[in-house]
Design a protein around this motif. Structure first.
Motif, PDB file in Angstrom:
ATOM      1  N   GLY A 123      11.713  63.535  12.853  1.00 55.27           N
ATOM      2  CA  GLY A 123      12.160  62.492  12.248  1.00 55.27           C
ATOM      3  C   GLY A 123      11.394  61.051  12.074  1.00 55.27           C
ATOM      4  O   GLY A 123      11.328  60.451  11.148  1.00 55.27           O
ATOM      5  N   LEU A 124      10.852  60.916  13.197  1.00 56.26           N
ATOM      6  CA  LEU A 124       9.778  59.547  13.449  1.00 56.26           C
ATOM      7  C   LEU A 124       8.371  59.834  12.910  1.00 56.26           C
ATOM      8  O   LEU A 124       7.955  58.900  12.577  1.00 56.26           O
ATOM      9  N   GLU A 149      16.215  55.246  22.829  1.00 63.11           N
ATOM     10  CA  GLU A 149      17.302  54.288  22.179  1.00 63.11           C
ATOM     11  C   GLU A 149      17.238  54.468  20.551  1.00 63.11           C
ATOM     12  O   GLU A 149      18.214  54.301  20.053  1.00 63.11           O
ATOM     13  N   ILE A 150      16.187  55.153  19.858  1.00 63.78           N
ATOM     14  CA  ILE A 150      16.149  55.327  18.735  1.00 63.78           C
ATOM     15  C   ILE A 150      17.044  56.439  18.109  1.00 63.78           C
ATOM     16  O   ILE A 150      17.616  56.259  17.397  1.00 63.78           O
ATOM     17  N   GLY A 186      10.314  42.290  10.107  1.00 64.22           N
ATOM     18  CA  GLY A 186       9.002  42.105  10.624  1.00 64.22           C
ATOM     19  C   GLY A 186       9.038  42.667  12.130  1.00 64.22           C
ATOM     20  O   GLY A 186       8.325  41.938  12.847  1.00 64.22           O
ATOM     21  N   ARG A 187       9.889  43.425  12.473  1.00 65.32           N
ATOM     22  CA  ARG A 187      10.220  43.980  13.884  1.00 65.32           C
ATOM     23  C   ARG A 187       9.550  45.301  14.159  1.00 65.32           C
ATOM     24  O   ARG A 187       9.486  45.967  13.112  1.00 65.32           O
ATOM     25  N   LEU A 188       9.393  45.703  15.510  1.00 63.06           N
ATOM     26  CA  LEU A 188       9.205  47.203  15.583  1.00 63.06           C
ATOM     27  C   LEU A 188      10.642  47.895  15.802  1.00 63.06           C
ATOM     28  O   LEU A 188      11.544  47.430  16.122  1.00 63.06           O
ATOM     29  N   LEU A 189      10.303  49.109  15.414  1.00 67.01           N
ATOM     30  CA  LEU A 189      11.669  50.055  15.369  1.00 67.01           C
ATOM     31  C   LEU A 189      12.202  50.100  16.703  1.00 67.01           C
ATOM     32  O   LEU A 189      13.650  49.973  16.818  1.00 67.01           O
ATOM     33  N   PHE A 190      11.422  50.183  17.945  1.00 64.27           N
ATOM     34  CA  PHE A 190      12.340  50.182  19.302  1.00 64.27           C
ATOM     35  C   PHE A 190      12.995  48.980  19.427  1.00 64.27           C
ATOM     36  O   PHE A 190      14.178  49.274  20.179  1.00 64.27           O
ATOM     37  N   VAL A 194      20.650  47.424  18.412  1.00 61.68           N
ATOM     38  CA  VAL A 194      21.845  48.335  17.950  1.00 61.68           C
ATOM     39  C   VAL A 194      22.671  48.932  19.137  1.00 61.68           C
ATOM     40  O   VAL A 194      23.860  48.998  19.200  1.00 61.68           O
ATOM     41  N   VAL A 195      21.686  49.517  20.049  1.00 57.82           N
ATOM     42  CA  VAL A 195      22.445  50.192  21.254  1.00 57.82           C
ATOM     43  C   VAL A 195      23.237  49.354  22.065  1.00 57.82           C
ATOM     44  O   VAL A 195      24.457  49.568  22.514  1.00 57.82           O
TER      45      VAL A 195
END
Length: 255
Positions: free
Chosen positions: A64-65, A194-195, A225-229, A235-236
């Motif tokens: 996925g990533l 978390e992803i 402009g954020r990192l995915l983590f 979100v979590v």
């Protein structure tokens, strides 16, 4: 070579090389000094000290990533790995996709900025000025990549590249060893579960499948402009939902 107090000998296949044996001795010494099991995490610590670089990471393919970091040492590694996963491009992802060893002596050059237009500017801004991405491979099969991050231009010299390739070979042996030894320490606790959790939550929130949910997460991170983590953690923790009016369209994420 005398056995380490941890009871580990160099994995079969590398003991005949003087360079690899010397690097293995260095890794086991670091493990002994820090009272840690031999694994990719200790290898990253040993590589940072030996190569005199800012950071080192070991990543493996993730459907996925694109890639998943299983060990790292140094803040720049975490930033560099996260940024590549967020924007979907960079030297490590290219190395995992089939490119040979990538030696990038200056990420600020026009050529590198055009090659990775989403990754290179952000990496330079974060302090990653040069890097190496070395595939962990057997023949054409890629099992992972060892990434070296530097806060200076120029990258590694010839001896440093040779040693980095040696560290990549040992990292591959440790990874393969883990398949046959369930007690082998391969994955560090910080592998960002978390992803995966956030992707599932967004799938439910938006009523979409998991690949689409991950795309929406990446689009939102990119647009802000954020990192995915970091977004995934929000979100979590339910600080962010993607079904509100601020949700970014997946069209915001360039292909």
């Amino acid at each position: 070579m005398s056995p380490s107090p941890h009871g580990r000998e160099p994995p079969e296949g590398i003991s005949g090389s003087a360079r690899l044996s010397a690097l293995w001795t260095l890794i086991t010494r670091v493990a002994d000094e820090q009272q840690l099991p031999v694994g990719p995490g200790v290898l990253c610590r040993a590589a940072v000290a030996h190569l005199q670089v800012s950071a080192v990471a070991v990543a493996v393919p993730n459907v996925g990533l694109g890639s998943e970091t299983i060990a790292h040492t140094g803040a720049l590694a975490l930033v560099g790995e996260d940024l590549q996963i967020t924007v979907g491009q960079g030297p490590c992802l290219e190395a995992l996709a089939g490119a040979g060893p990538l030696l990038v002596p200056d990420l600020a050059t026009r050529a590198e900025q055009l090659r990775w237009p989403l990754f290179a500017p952000g990496a330079v801004e974060a302090g990653v000025l040069s890097m190496c991405a070395l595939p962990m491979r057997i023949g054409v099969a890629r099992f992972g990549v060892l990434a070296v991050y530097l806060d200076r231009v120029g990258g590694l010299d010839a001896a440093g590249v040779a040693d980095a390739i040696g560290f990549a070979a040992i990292a591959l042996e440790l990874l393969l060893d883990s398949f046959y030894n369930p007690t082998a320490a391969v994955r560090e606790p910080n592998d960002h579960p978390e992803i995966h959790q956030a992707t599932g939550m967004v799938s439910v929130q938006l009523g979409v499948d998991m690949p689409t949910a991950l795309l929406r997460l990446r689009a939102r991170a990119f647009s802000e402009g954020r990192l995915l983590f970091g977004l995934a953690r929000d979100v979590v923790s339910r600080a962010v939902r993607l079904d509100d009016e601020l949700d970014a369209s997946s069209d915001d994420l360039p292909p």
